[in-house]
Write a protein that holds these residues in place. Structure first.
Motif, short mmCIF file in Angstrom:
data_model
loop_
_atom_site.label_atom_id
_atom_site.label_comp_id
_atom_site.label_asym_id
_atom_site.label_seq_id
_atom_site.Cartn_x
_atom_site.Cartn_y
_atom_site.Cartn_z
N TYR A 1 0.83 -1.23 -0.04
CA TYR A 1 -0.03 0.11 -0.01
C TYR A 1 0.77 1.34 -0.10
CZ TYR A 1 -4.12 -2.94 0.83
OH TYR A 1 -4.95 -4.04 0.81
N ALA A 2 2.01 1.13 0.21
CA ALA A 2 2.98 2.29 0.47
C ALA A 2 3.34 2.98 -1.09
CB ALA A 2 4.00 2.12 1.00
N ARG A 3 3.11 4.28 -1.10
CA ARG A 3 3.51 4.98 -2.32
C ARG A 3 4.65 5.96 -1.60
NH1 ARG A 3 -2.14 5.00 -4.77
NH2 ARG A 3 -1.92 3.19 -6.00
N ILE A 4 5.94 6.27 -2.48
CA ILE A 4 6.76 6.92 -2.01
C ILE A 4 6.42 8.33 -2.74
CG2 ILE A 4 9.28 7.44 -1.64
CD1 ILE A 4 8.11 5.31 -0.19
N THR A 5 6.44 9.15 -2.16
CA THR A 5 5.92 10.61 -2.83
C THR A 5 7.22 11.40 -3.04
OG1 THR A 5 5.55 11.94 -0.73
CG2 THR A 5 3.77 10.86 -1.97
N ASN A 6 7.10 12.53 -4.06
CA ASN A 6 8.55 13.35 -4.16
C ASN A 6 8.78 13.91 -3.00
OD1 ASN A 6 8.87 12.27 -6.89
ND2 ASN A 6 7.52 14.05 -7.87
N ASN A 7 7.86 14.44 -2.35
CA ASN A 7 8.00 15.23 -1.13
C ASN A 7 8.69 14.24 -0.19
OD1 ASN A 7 7.57 17.46 0.59
ND2 ASN A 7 5.88 16.65 1.56
N LYS A 8 8.42 13.02 0.20
CA LYS A 8 9.10 12.14 0.95
C LYS A 8 10.38 11.97 0.71
CE LYS A 8 9.31 8.99 4.25
NZ LYS A 8 9.72 9.52 5.39
N ILE A 9 10.76 11.79 -0.46
CA ILE A 9 12.14 11.94 -1.10
C ILE A 9 12.90 13.10 -0.68
CG2 ILE A 9 13.74 11.43 -3.19
CD1 ILE A 9 11.31 9.72 -4.30
N ALA A 10 12.52 14.01 -0.90
CA ALA A 10 13.04 15.48 -0.77
C ALA A 10 13.32 15.47 0.72
CB ALA A 10 12.26 16.78 -1.11
N ASN A 11 12.40 14.98 1.70
CA ASN A 11 12.63 15.31 3.13
C ASN A 11 13.67 14.42 3.49
OD1 ASN A 11 10.36 17.29 3.39
ND2 ASN A 11 8.91 15.48 3.92
N GLU A 12 13.91 13.37 2.87
CA GLU A 12 14.78 12.34 3.23
C GLU A 12 16.33 12.77 2.81
OE1 GLU A 12 14.63 9.73 5.30
OE2 GLU A 12 12.43 9.73 5.34
N MET A 13 16.18 13.33 1.52
CA MET A 13 17.61 13.96 1.19
C MET A 13 18.01 15.07 1.80
SD MET A 13 18.49 11.90 -1.18
CE MET A 13 19.62 12.65 -1.86
N ASN A 14 16.90 15.67 2.46
CA ASN A 14 17.47 17.01 3.31
C ASN A 14 18.09 16.57 4.81
OD1 ASN A 14 16.70 19.12 1.45
ND2 ASN A 14 14.72 19.03 2.23
N ALA A 15 17.31 15.30 5.23
CA ALA A 15 17.76 14.86 6.46
C ALA A 15 19.27 14.22 6.33
CB ALA A 15 16.96 14.05 6.79
N ILE A 16 19.52 13.47 5.28
CA ILE A 16 20.88 13.14 4.85
C ILE A 16 21.79 14.25 4.75
CG2 ILE A 16 22.40 11.90 3.20
CD1 ILE A 16 19.75 10.11 2.64
N ALA A 17 21.45 15.40 4.08
CA ALA A 17 22.27 16.42 3.92
C ALA A 17 22.68 16.98 5.44
CB ALA A 17 21.86 17.62 3.16
N GLY A 18 21.75 17.38 6.09
CA GLY A 18 21.70 17.77 7.40
C GLY A 18 22.99 16.86 8.35
N LYS A 19 22.70 15.46 8.21
CA LYS A 19 23.63 14.65 8.88
C LYS A 19 25.03 14.63 8.34
CE LYS A 19 20.09 11.37 10.17
NZ LYS A 19 19.67 10.11 10.10
N LEU A 20 25.14 14.87 6.87
CA LEU A 20 26.48 15.03 6.27
C LEU A 20 27.17 16.40 6.97
CD1 LEU A 20 25.79 13.69 2.73
CD2 LEU A 20 26.97 12.45 4.47
N LYS A 21 26.31 17.34 6.90
CA LYS A 21 27.15 18.55 7.57
C LYS A 21 27.54 18.49 8.79
CE LYS A 21 24.51 21.78 4.55
NZ LYS A 21 23.27 22.83 4.58
N THR A 22 26.77 17.68 9.80
CA THR A 22 27.18 17.61 11.17
C THR A 22 28.49 16.70 11.17
OG1 THR A 22 25.00 17.58 11.89
CG2 THR A 22 26.33 16.76 13.32
N TYR A 23 28.33 15.63 10.52
CA TYR A 23 29.45 14.72 10.39
C TYR A 23 30.68 15.53 9.79
CZ TYR A 23 32.59 10.94 8.67
OH TYR A 23 33.58 10.17 8.65
#
Length: 81
Positions: free
Chosen positions: A52-74
């Motif tokens: 039933y799960a559909r991955i939306t473009n908004n969800k992908i963008a949020n995940e990419m932003n979270a990864i970018a934030g973690k990389l900056k911290t790292y």
């Protein structure tokens, strides 16, 4: 589903299946992990929820932003060392 669609002015025929897609996609987009969503639907297997799960473009963008934030911290922690 018919009553809800009538109240909302939706002319498309909505089904129980459509409601489950919307529920799962919405909760996953809000960041709720799939395991609790699966429990809410009373499924015993995560794979059933994944149907039933559909991955939306908004969800992908949020995940990419979270990864970018973690990389900056790292990177900032690595620069200190």
């Amino acid at each position: 589903m018919k009553e809800i669609s009538d109240l909302c002015g939706i002319e498309k025929h909505l089904t129980y299946h459509c409601g489950r897609h919307t529920f799962v996609t919405t909760f996953l987009s809000l960041g709720i992990p799939i395991k609790p969503v699966s429990k809410m639907l009373e499924y015993t297997k995560i794979q059933t929820t994944q149907i039933y799960a559909r991955i939306t473009n908004n969800k992908i963008a949020n995940e990419m932003n979270a990864i970018a934030g973690k990389l900056k911290t790292y990177e900032s922690k690595s620069a200190i060392v």
